[in-house]
Design a protein around this motif. Sequence first.
Motif, PDB file in Angstrom:
ATOM      1  N   GLY A 192     -10.767  11.845  -4.640  1.00 31.40           N
ATOM      2  CA  GLY A 192      -9.577  11.601  -5.996  1.00 31.40           C
ATOM      3  C   GLY A 192      -8.213  11.415  -5.286  1.00 31.40           C
ATOM      4  N   HIS A 193      -7.843  12.517  -4.666  1.00 35.73           N
ATOM      5  CA  HIS A 193      -6.339  12.704  -4.317  1.00 35.73           C
ATOM      6  C   HIS A 193      -6.080  11.423  -3.032  1.00 35.73           C
ATOM      7  CE1 HIS A 193      -5.520  16.234  -6.179  1.00 35.73           C
ATOM      8  NE2 HIS A 193      -6.686  16.730  -5.854  1.00 35.73           N
ATOM      9  N   ASP A 194      -7.136  10.835  -2.543  1.00 40.59           N
ATOM     10  CA  ASP A 194      -6.980   9.797  -1.571  1.00 40.59           C
ATOM     11  C   ASP A 194      -6.742   8.663  -2.485  1.00 40.59           C
ATOM     12  OD1 ASP A 194      -7.547  11.398   0.686  1.00 40.59           O
ATOM     13  OD2 ASP A 194      -9.649  10.864   0.701  1.00 40.59           O
ATOM     14  N   ARG A 195      -7.741   8.463  -3.405  1.00 37.56           N
ATOM     15  CA  ARG A 195      -7.463   7.288  -4.220  1.00 37.56           C
ATOM     16  C   ARG A 195      -6.170   7.277  -5.077  1.00 37.56           C
ATOM     17  NH1 ARG A 195     -12.730   8.908  -5.701  1.00 37.56           N
ATOM     18  NH2 ARG A 195     -12.036   9.478  -7.760  1.00 37.56           N
ATOM     19  N   ILE A 196      -5.592   8.268  -5.338  1.00 35.50           N
ATOM     20  CA  ILE A 196      -4.255   8.611  -5.975  1.00 35.50           C
ATOM     21  C   ILE A 196      -3.004   8.000  -4.946  1.00 35.50           C
ATOM     22  CG2 ILE A 196      -2.497   9.846  -6.966  1.00 35.50           C
ATOM     23  CD1 ILE A 196      -4.937  11.618  -8.403  1.00 35.50           C
ATOM     24  N   ALA A 197      -3.144   8.587  -3.519  1.00 36.88           N
ATOM     25  CA  ALA A 197      -2.192   8.379  -2.577  1.00 36.88           C
ATOM     26  C   ALA A 197      -2.401   6.804  -2.434  1.00 36.88           C
ATOM     27  CB  ALA A 197      -2.631   9.221  -1.382  1.00 36.88           C
ATOM     28  N   ASP A 198      -3.479   6.167  -2.554  1.00 35.24           N
ATOM     29  CA  ASP A 198      -3.416   4.613  -2.191  1.00 35.24           C
ATOM     30  C   ASP A 198      -2.996   3.838  -3.677  1.00 35.24           C
ATOM     31  OD1 ASP A 198      -4.360   2.409  -1.240  1.00 35.24           O
ATOM     32  OD2 ASP A 198      -6.379   2.259  -2.263  1.00 35.24           O
ATOM     33  N   LEU A 199      -3.299   4.401  -4.730  1.00 34.98           N
ATOM     34  CA  LEU A 199      -2.740   3.845  -5.817  1.00 34.98           C
ATOM     35  C   LEU A 199      -1.132   3.906  -6.065  1.00 34.98           C
ATOM     36  CD1 LEU A 199      -5.117   5.306  -8.754  1.00 34.98           C
ATOM     37  CD2 LEU A 199      -4.765   2.723  -7.986  1.00 34.98           C
ATOM     38  N   PHE A 200      -0.551   5.070  -5.428  1.00 36.18           N
ATOM     39  CA  PHE A 200       0.947   5.291  -5.326  1.00 36.18           C
ATOM     40  C   PHE A 200       1.347   4.483  -4.551  1.00 36.18           C
ATOM     41  CE2 PHE A 200       4.825   7.294  -3.972  1.00 36.18           C
ATOM     42  CZ  PHE A 200       5.344   7.738  -5.378  1.00 36.18           C
ATOM     43  N   SER A 201       0.710   4.272  -3.303  1.00 35.57           N
ATOM     44  CA  SER A 201       1.410   3.310  -2.311  1.00 35.57           C
ATOM     45  C   SER A 201       1.444   1.873  -2.746  1.00 35.57           C
ATOM     46  CB  SER A 201       0.970   3.442  -0.891  1.00 35.57           C
ATOM     47  OG  SER A 201      -0.435   2.954  -0.946  1.00 35.57           O
ATOM     48  N   ARG A 202       0.367   1.381  -3.462  1.00 35.56           N
ATOM     49  CA  ARG A 202       0.060   0.112  -3.899  1.00 35.56           C
ATOM     50  C   ARG A 202       0.915  -0.266  -5.107  1.00 35.56           C
ATOM     51  NH1 ARG A 202      -5.119  -2.526  -2.608  1.00 35.56           N
ATOM     52  NH2 ARG A 202      -6.360  -1.248  -0.879  1.00 35.56           N
ATOM     53  N   TYR A 203       1.166   0.802  -6.058  1.00 38.22           N
ATOM     54  CA  TYR A 203       1.619   0.225  -7.196  1.00 38.22           C
ATOM     55  C   TYR A 203       2.826   1.136  -7.863  1.00 38.22           C
ATOM     56  CZ  TYR A 203      -2.844  -2.061  -7.791  1.00 38.22           C
ATOM     57  OH  TYR A 203      -4.050  -2.768  -7.601  1.00 38.22           O
ATOM     58  N   GLN A 204       3.408   2.005  -7.379  1.00 42.42           N
ATOM     59  CA  GLN A 204       4.371   2.797  -7.800  1.00 42.42           C
ATOM     60  C   GLN A 204       5.588   1.985  -8.017  1.00 42.42           C
ATOM     61  OE1 GLN A 204       5.317   5.596  -8.865  1.00 42.42           O
ATOM     62  NE2 GLN A 204       7.473   5.433  -8.766  1.00 42.42           N
ATOM     63  N   THR A 205       5.971   0.792  -7.365  1.00 38.23           N
ATOM     64  CA  THR A 205       7.139  -0.057  -7.791  1.00 38.23           C
ATOM     65  C   THR A 205       6.877  -0.781  -9.107  1.00 38.23           C
ATOM     66  OG1 THR A 205       7.754  -0.150  -5.411  1.00 38.23           O
ATOM     67  CG2 THR A 205       8.652  -1.934  -7.127  1.00 38.23           C
ATOM     68  N   ARG A 206       5.626  -1.294  -8.962  1.00 35.29           N
ATOM     69  CA  ARG A 206       5.223  -2.164 -10.268  1.00 35.29           C
ATOM     70  C   ARG A 206       4.991  -1.207 -11.501  1.00 35.29           C
ATOM     71  NH1 ARG A 206      -0.549  -5.642 -10.342  1.00 35.29           N
ATOM     72  NH2 ARG A 206      -0.203  -6.423 -12.383  1.00 35.29           N
ATOM     73  N   LEU A 207       4.541   0.012 -11.145  1.00 38.27           N
ATOM     74  CA  LEU A 207       4.094   0.893 -12.368  1.00 38.27           C
ATOM     75  C   LEU A 207       5.820   1.035 -12.903  1.00 38.27           C
ATOM     76  CD1 LEU A 207       2.329   2.288 -14.225  1.00 38.27           C
ATOM     77  CD2 LEU A 207       2.839   4.166 -12.632  1.00 38.27           C
ATOM     78  N   THR A 208       6.482   1.435 -12.268  1.00 32.77           N
ATOM     79  CA  THR A 208       7.986   1.797 -12.785  1.00 32.77           C
ATOM     80  C   THR A 208       8.732   0.590 -13.305  1.00 32.77           C
ATOM     81  OG1 THR A 208       8.276   3.389 -10.934  1.00 32.77           O
ATOM     82  CG2 THR A 208      10.343   2.791 -12.060  1.00 32.77           C
ATOM     83  N   ALA A 209       8.529  -0.512 -12.896  1.00 39.32           N
ATOM     84  CA  ALA A 209       8.821  -1.903 -13.615  1.00 39.32           C
ATOM     85  C   ALA A 209       8.160  -1.976 -14.782  1.00 39.32           C
ATOM     86  CB  ALA A 209       8.800  -3.285 -12.654  1.00 39.32           C
TER      87      ALA A 209
END
Length: 117
Positions: free
Chosen positions: A15-32
């Motif tokens: 689960g933590h690996d998936r979260i790290a992948d999600l964070f690297s892919r979507y952090q900027t988009r999620l904040t926007a």
Amino acid sequence: MNPVRCRAVRGIPTGHDRIADLFSRYQTRLTAYIRACLGRDYRLAEDLAQDTWTTICAHPETAPAGDDPGAFSWLAHVARQTITRHYLRNRTHHEHPAPAATPTRVSRTLSDMEVAA
């Protein structure tokens, strides 16, 4: 057998690996996305984005894979829940009660009502 080695051999992300992948892919988009929901309040959007990631990290087993087509929809759903909790929490703690309505005085007297009947 070492659990980390088993994951690497089997290729099963935690689960933590998936979260790290999600964070690297979507952090900027999620904040926007959160900024757009809030009407461009940048500081609050960044705080709520961080709260969203904290919520996700609390339950890593629910995180989808980063390449899942519905991954961002899932993130946006968690973000909307975070935004809702923020506003409910602030409304509850900062809202002042509305002033009590003053009753209106009845201008008719009992004798006026008897005459009308």
